[in-house]
Design an enzyme around this catalytic site. Structure first.
Site, PDB file in Angstrom:
ATOM      1  CE1 TYR A 126      -3.798  -1.916  -0.169  1.00  0.00           C
ATOM      2  CE2 TYR A 126      -2.938  -3.293   1.396  1.00  0.00           C
ATOM      3  CZ  TYR A 126      -3.845  -3.174   0.452  1.00  0.00           C
ATOM      4  OH  TYR A 126      -4.818  -4.199   0.287  1.00  0.00           O
ATOM      5  CG  PHE A 414     -11.213  -1.140   9.439  1.00  0.00           C
ATOM      6  CD1 PHE A 414     -10.999  -0.593   8.138  1.00  0.00           C
ATOM      7  CD2 PHE A 414     -10.474  -0.441  10.360  1.00  0.00           C
ATOM      8  CE1 PHE A 414     -10.164   0.428   7.810  1.00  0.00           C
ATOM      9  CE2 PHE A 414      -9.814   0.478  10.111  1.00  0.00           C
ATOM     10  CZ  PHE A 414      -9.267   0.828   8.887  1.00  0.00           C
TER      11      PHE A 414
END
Length: 414
Positions: A126, A414
């Protein structure tokens, strides 16, 4: 191979979920119940899939959702939280994630989101999309007999009390308690209704069936709820009938040091428990130092956790507070073009504007993401070649400006 990348239709959700399961190495088909629950909470404009042009099969998944992120000083900023990112092994290295990420980040900026956040399953992915590791975690295993705690003392010494409660009570007091914690914990994110339903068994997914837990609530002497611990235990005994149980903390939130101390004391006083695993905590969590012998808490894990990507540098830097005054001009580079520019930050007033003035520091947007919540050091990043100093002393000033007295913590995956 070519693929069509686009938001999915609701009718495509079952196939999308099966692709998601395959990407996360979770065998099995999505049940009707799973699909119905996912649809109930989904914004289909923010669920992307990549569909193989030859077979029409969904071969990659991506989802984002609205989130609130607490920043240093206690303010919240709107975030686009990224989750459910997979690419099937048959379709890797074809740019599918890059296309889905570019579409989602552009939409997030257009909506007015200040940052984007995610929990990175793999470290190398990322950073190339502008994310930086903004908050870390540590998990400890406490060797209870070595702590030096008096295990006969399970009640708080401050006049408060601890009660075991059922899930209905957790759903009643938990959300408000968590919001109080989030208001004083930079790096924390909001918990929506679905989070509480899943964690208390009001709803469940077939791949993650609900398992009963214990719930302990701490109340002050005045009766105010100030802490909550959720835990499970194994059932391990020797042949000589000696209990060797390990207690696993699933969630522990406390809005005062007194509540935190009382809950850890309680967990370490439970009969038959030899070890307590703390779950993911901030690296500077108090738990080890609350023990008479801190060496009884052995670190099990230490890693990056919450990743942050700035979309609106001006609003992001205006939202947080700073420990010391000072003026810095940051030249931010962003390969995606979303946060490119030169920004003048006055840490004394938390004012940030675009500027054409000479830069004090040059850094990539991913490095700014690592600095944003106060977890990373500008001095360290400069030593790694990720921050370039254009004005003598600017790195040291940036280190003092961005760092926080306590490290950020995100309690939630999450």
């Amino acid at each position: 191979m070519s693929a069509d990348v686009r938001p999915i239709a609701e009718s495509e959700l079952p196939e999308w979920m099966e692709s998601l399961n395959a990407g996360f190495l979770t065998p099995g088909r999505a049940t009707q119940s799973d699909v119905a629950q996912r649809a109930k909470y989904s914004d289909f404009a923010r669920i992307q899939g990549a569909f193989d042009s030859d077979t029409g099969r969904c071969v990659a998944t991506f989802r984002s959702f609205a989130q609130q992120l607490t920043v240093p000083g206690g303010a919240s900023v709107p975030s686009s939280a990224v989750s459910n990112v997979t690419v099937l092994p048959t379709h890797r290295r074809q740019g599918l994630l890059t296309r889905m990420m570019a579409a989602d980040l552009a939409a997030a900026q257009a909506r007015g989101d200040v940052v984007s956040t995610l929990i990175a399953a793999e470290y190398p992915i990322y950073g190339r999309y502008g994310y930086g590791p903004g908050a870390s975690l540590t998990e400890w295993e406490i060797d209870v007999p070595r702590t030096g705690l008096d295990r006969r003392l399970s009640r708080p010494v401050d006049g408060g009390r601890i009660d075991l409660v059922d899930v209905a009570e957790v759903r009643r007091v938990g959300p408000e308690l968590h919001e109080r914690l989030r208001a004083v914990t930079h790096g924390a994110v909001n918990r929506e209704e679905r989070w509480w339903n899943l964690t208390t068994g009001a709803e469940e997914m077939s791949h993650r069936p609900y398992k009963e837990k214990f719930h302990a609530v701490y109340r002050t002497a005045a009766g105010e709820v100030a802490g909550l611990a959720v835990y499970t235990s194994d059932d391990h005994w020797t042949d000589a009938k000696v209990p060797l149980n390990t207690l696993q903390v699933r969630d522990l939130i406390a809005v005062t040091p007194q509540a935190e101390r009382a809950l850890w004391q309680f967990l370490c006083s439970i009969d038959w428990v030899l070890k307590v695993r703390t779950g993911y905590r901030a690296p500077d969590d108090l738990v080890a130092q609350l023990l008479p012998d801190p060496r009884a808490a052995r670190p099990l894990a230490s890693a990056d956790f919450l990743w942050v990507r700035l979309l609106d540098v001006v609003r992001a830097l205006r939202a947080r507070t700073y420990a010391v005054p000072g003026v810095l001009v940051l030249e931010v580079t962003d390969a995606a073009g979303l946060a490119d520019g030169r920004y003048r930050l006055d840490a004394g007033t938390a004012e940030c504007v675009r500027t054409e003035g000479p830069a004090d520091l040059r850094l990539d947007v991913s490095a700014l993401g690592a600095l944003y919540l106060g977890d990373e050091s500008a001095v360290r990043l400069a030593a790694l070649g990720r921050v370039a100093e254009e004005r003598p002393g600017a790195v040291a000033l940036a280190d003092a400006v961005f760092r926080t007295a306590r490290r950020p913590w995100c309690p939630d995956i999450f």
